[in-house]
Design a protein around this motif. Structure first.
Motif, PDB file in Angstrom:
ATOM      1  N   ILE A 178       0.836  -1.201   0.000  1.00  0.00           N
ATOM      2  CA  ILE A 178       0.000   0.000   0.000  1.00  0.00           C
ATOM      3  C   ILE A 178       0.867   1.245   0.000  1.00  0.00           C
ATOM      4  CG2 ILE A 178      -1.780   1.286   1.253  1.00  0.00           C
ATOM      5  CD1 ILE A 178      -2.706  -1.436   2.369  1.00  0.00           C
ATOM      6  N   LYS A 179       0.520   2.162  -0.919  1.00  0.00           N
ATOM      7  CA  LYS A 179       1.215   3.440  -1.020  1.00  0.00           C
ATOM      8  C   LYS A 179       0.159   4.538  -1.108  1.00  0.00           C
ATOM      9  CE  LYS A 179       4.780   1.280  -3.900  1.00  0.00           C
ATOM     10  NZ  LYS A 179       5.793   0.936  -3.043  1.00  0.00           N
ATOM     11  N   VAL A 180       0.418   5.649  -0.438  1.00  0.00           N
ATOM     12  CA  VAL A 180      -0.489   6.785  -0.525  1.00  0.00           C
ATOM     13  C   VAL A 180       0.221   7.954  -1.191  1.00  0.00           C
ATOM     14  CG1 VAL A 180      -1.858   6.095   1.492  1.00  0.00           C
ATOM     15  CG2 VAL A 180       0.041   7.692   1.778  1.00  0.00           C
ATOM     16  N   CYS A 181      -0.565   8.793  -1.817  1.00  0.00           N
ATOM     17  CA  CYS A 181      -0.067   9.970  -2.528  1.00  0.00           C
ATOM     18  C   CYS A 181       0.294  11.066  -1.523  1.00  0.00           C
ATOM     19  CB  CYS A 181      -1.153  10.451  -3.488  1.00  0.00           C
ATOM     20  SG  CYS A 181      -0.792  11.997  -4.323  1.00  0.00           S
ATOM     21  N   GLU A 182       1.531  11.514  -1.583  1.00  0.00           N
ATOM     22  CA  GLU A 182       1.985  12.583  -0.694  1.00  0.00           C
ATOM     23  C   GLU A 182       1.233  13.883  -0.969  1.00  0.00           C
ATOM     24  OE1 GLU A 182       6.237  12.905  -1.138  1.00  0.00           O
ATOM     25  OE2 GLU A 182       6.548  10.813  -0.527  1.00  0.00           O
TER      26      GLU A 182
ATOM     27  N   LEU B 222      -2.920  16.182   6.221  1.00  0.00           N
ATOM     28  CA  LEU B 222      -2.395  15.041   6.973  1.00  0.00           C
ATOM     29  C   LEU B 222      -0.875  15.115   7.037  1.00  0.00           C
ATOM     30  CD1 LEU B 222      -4.714  12.403   5.309  1.00  0.00           C
ATOM     31  CD2 LEU B 222      -4.880  13.227   7.670  1.00  0.00           C
ATOM     32  N   ASP B 223      -0.331  14.786   8.187  1.00  0.00           N
ATOM     33  CA  ASP B 223       1.113  14.810   8.396  1.00  0.00           C
ATOM     34  C   ASP B 223       1.666  13.418   8.101  1.00  0.00           C
ATOM     35  OD1 ASP B 223       3.735  15.012   9.266  1.00  0.00           O
ATOM     36  OD2 ASP B 223       3.205  15.848  11.228  1.00  0.00           O
ATOM     37  N   LEU B 224       2.572  13.310   7.147  1.00  0.00           N
ATOM     38  CA  LEU B 224       3.135  12.013   6.766  1.00  0.00           C
ATOM     39  C   LEU B 224       3.848  11.322   7.925  1.00  0.00           C
ATOM     40  CD1 LEU B 224       4.421  12.790   3.165  1.00  0.00           C
ATOM     41  CD2 LEU B 224       2.399  11.472   3.821  1.00  0.00           C
ATOM     42  N   LYS B 225       4.199  12.062   8.961  1.00  0.00           N
ATOM     43  CA  LYS B 225       4.830  11.459  10.140  1.00  0.00           C
ATOM     44  C   LYS B 225       3.850  10.562  10.897  1.00  0.00           C
ATOM     45  CE  LYS B 225       7.979  15.307  10.746  1.00  0.00           C
ATOM     46  NZ  LYS B 225       8.190  16.555  11.475  1.00  0.00           N
ATOM     47  N   THR B 226       2.541  10.766  10.668  1.00  0.00           N
ATOM     48  CA  THR B 226       1.544   9.952  11.362  1.00  0.00           C
ATOM     49  C   THR B 226       1.009   8.820  10.483  1.00  0.00           C
ATOM     50  OG1 THR B 226      -0.359  11.340  10.765  1.00  0.00           O
ATOM     51  CG2 THR B 226       0.858  11.926  12.780  1.00  0.00           C
ATOM     52  N   LEU B 227       1.640   8.621   9.344  1.00  0.00           N
ATOM     53  CA  LEU B 227       1.266   7.518   8.464  1.00  0.00           C
ATOM     54  C   LEU B 227       1.615   6.199   9.148  1.00  0.00           C
ATOM     55  CD1 LEU B 227       0.234   6.900   5.566  1.00  0.00           C
ATOM     56  CD2 LEU B 227       2.613   6.912   4.836  1.00  0.00           C
ATOM     57  N   LEU B 228       0.740   5.226   9.046  1.00  0.00           N
ATOM     58  CA  LEU B 228       0.999   3.929   9.673  1.00  0.00           C
ATOM     59  C   LEU B 228       2.248   3.298   9.066  1.00  0.00           C
ATOM     60  CD1 LEU B 228      -2.706   2.810   9.904  1.00  0.00           C
ATOM     61  CD2 LEU B 228      -1.195   3.392  11.806  1.00  0.00           C
ATOM     62  N   PRO B 229       3.037   2.576   9.855  1.00  0.00           N
ATOM     63  CA  PRO B 229       4.365   2.136   9.418  1.00  0.00           C
ATOM     64  C   PRO B 229       4.402   1.151   8.256  1.00  0.00           C
ATOM     65  CG  PRO B 229       3.846   1.270  11.598  1.00  0.00           C
ATOM     66  CD  PRO B 229       2.757   2.225  11.240  1.00  0.00           C
ATOM     67  N   PHE B 230       3.328   0.449   7.975  1.00  0.00           N
ATOM     68  CA  PHE B 230       3.341  -0.520   6.879  1.00  0.00           C
ATOM     69  C   PHE B 230       2.931   0.095   5.538  1.00  0.00           C
ATOM     70  CE2 PHE B 230      -0.914  -0.708   8.633  1.00  0.00           C
ATOM     71  CZ  PHE B 230      -1.729  -0.779   7.507  1.00  0.00           C
ATOM     72  N   VAL B 231       2.676   1.404   5.530  1.00  0.00           N
ATOM     73  CA  VAL B 231       2.213   2.099   4.327  1.00  0.00           C
ATOM     74  C   VAL B 231       3.338   2.975   3.788  1.00  0.00           C
ATOM     75  CG1 VAL B 231       0.495   3.697   3.391  1.00  0.00           C
ATOM     76  CG2 VAL B 231      -0.151   2.089   5.200  1.00  0.00           C
ATOM     77  N   GLY B 232       3.565   2.886   2.472  1.00  0.00           N
ATOM     78  CA  GLY B 232       4.569   3.711   1.814  1.00  0.00           C
ATOM     79  C   GLY B 232       3.943   4.929   1.161  1.00  0.00           C
ATOM     80  N   THR B 233       4.769   5.729   0.533  1.00  0.00           N
ATOM     81  CA  THR B 233       4.265   6.926  -0.150  1.00  0.00           C
ATOM     82  C   THR B 233       4.815   7.002  -1.563  1.00  0.00           C
ATOM     83  OG1 THR B 233       6.076   8.374   0.542  1.00  0.00           O
ATOM     84  CG2 THR B 233       4.163   8.233   2.022  1.00  0.00           C
TER      85      THR B 233
END
Length: 158
Positions: free
Chosen positions: A115-119, A127-138
């Motif tokens: 899983i990857k989300v768009c920055e 949303l702050d990318l620092k709070t992204l769950l650890p198993f998700v990439g960007t």
């Protein structure tokens, strides 16, 4: 007037280009039962950009894994999320989307999904990318990554 026409032309051109990519790419869903097709990889097709659709595709990926993916050469189904559904995978939304996140985390650990989300979308939603769950990439720009996977890497939609 000319400015509006230029923006409208640009929008129509981009819309048609993305539509052509989405509609021309082969789909794993069209395979005949029991038929195996060697592909570079699978890309999750997310069109409605809502949590329910993400949950549904995760469940399909899990079923696909149970049916086909127990092989050593199985590659994860790639999710490139670039709509409002990116918010599912941020810590502050865990309680709201717990069932989806838990399934995604399990499938990620089993290497069933990537899983990857768009920055860009994440920043746009505050949303702050620092709070992204650890198993998700960007990825920097989701639609560009999706096009790259389809056109260059030759992934097919799942």
């Amino acid at each position: 007037m000319l400015g509006r026409f230029c923006w409208l032309s640009l929008f129509i051109t981009l819309f048609l280009a993305f539509s052509a990519v989405a509609n021309s790419a082969p789909s794993a869903n069209g395979l005949v039962e029991g038929e195996r097709q060697e592909v570079a990889g699978y890309l999750a097709r997310i069109e409605k950009n809502n949590p329910e659709e993400v949950a549904e595709v995760l469940q399909r990926a899990e079923q696909f894994y149970l049916n086909e993916g127990m092989r050593q050469d199985f590659s994860p189904v790639v999710f490139v999320l670039h709509g409002p559904e990116v918010s599912i995978f941020f810590r502050e939304n865990y309680l709201r989307y717990r069932s989806i996140v838990d399934l995604a985390a399990k499938l990620s650990a089993l290497k069933v999904v990537d899983i990857k989300v768009c920055e860009t979308q994440s920043h746009g939603l505050g949303l702050d990318l620092k709070t992204l769950l650890p198993f998700v990439g960007t990825v920097p720009v989701g639609p560009v990554e999706e096009s790259r996977l389809i056109e260059v890497e030759k992934y097919i939609y799942f």
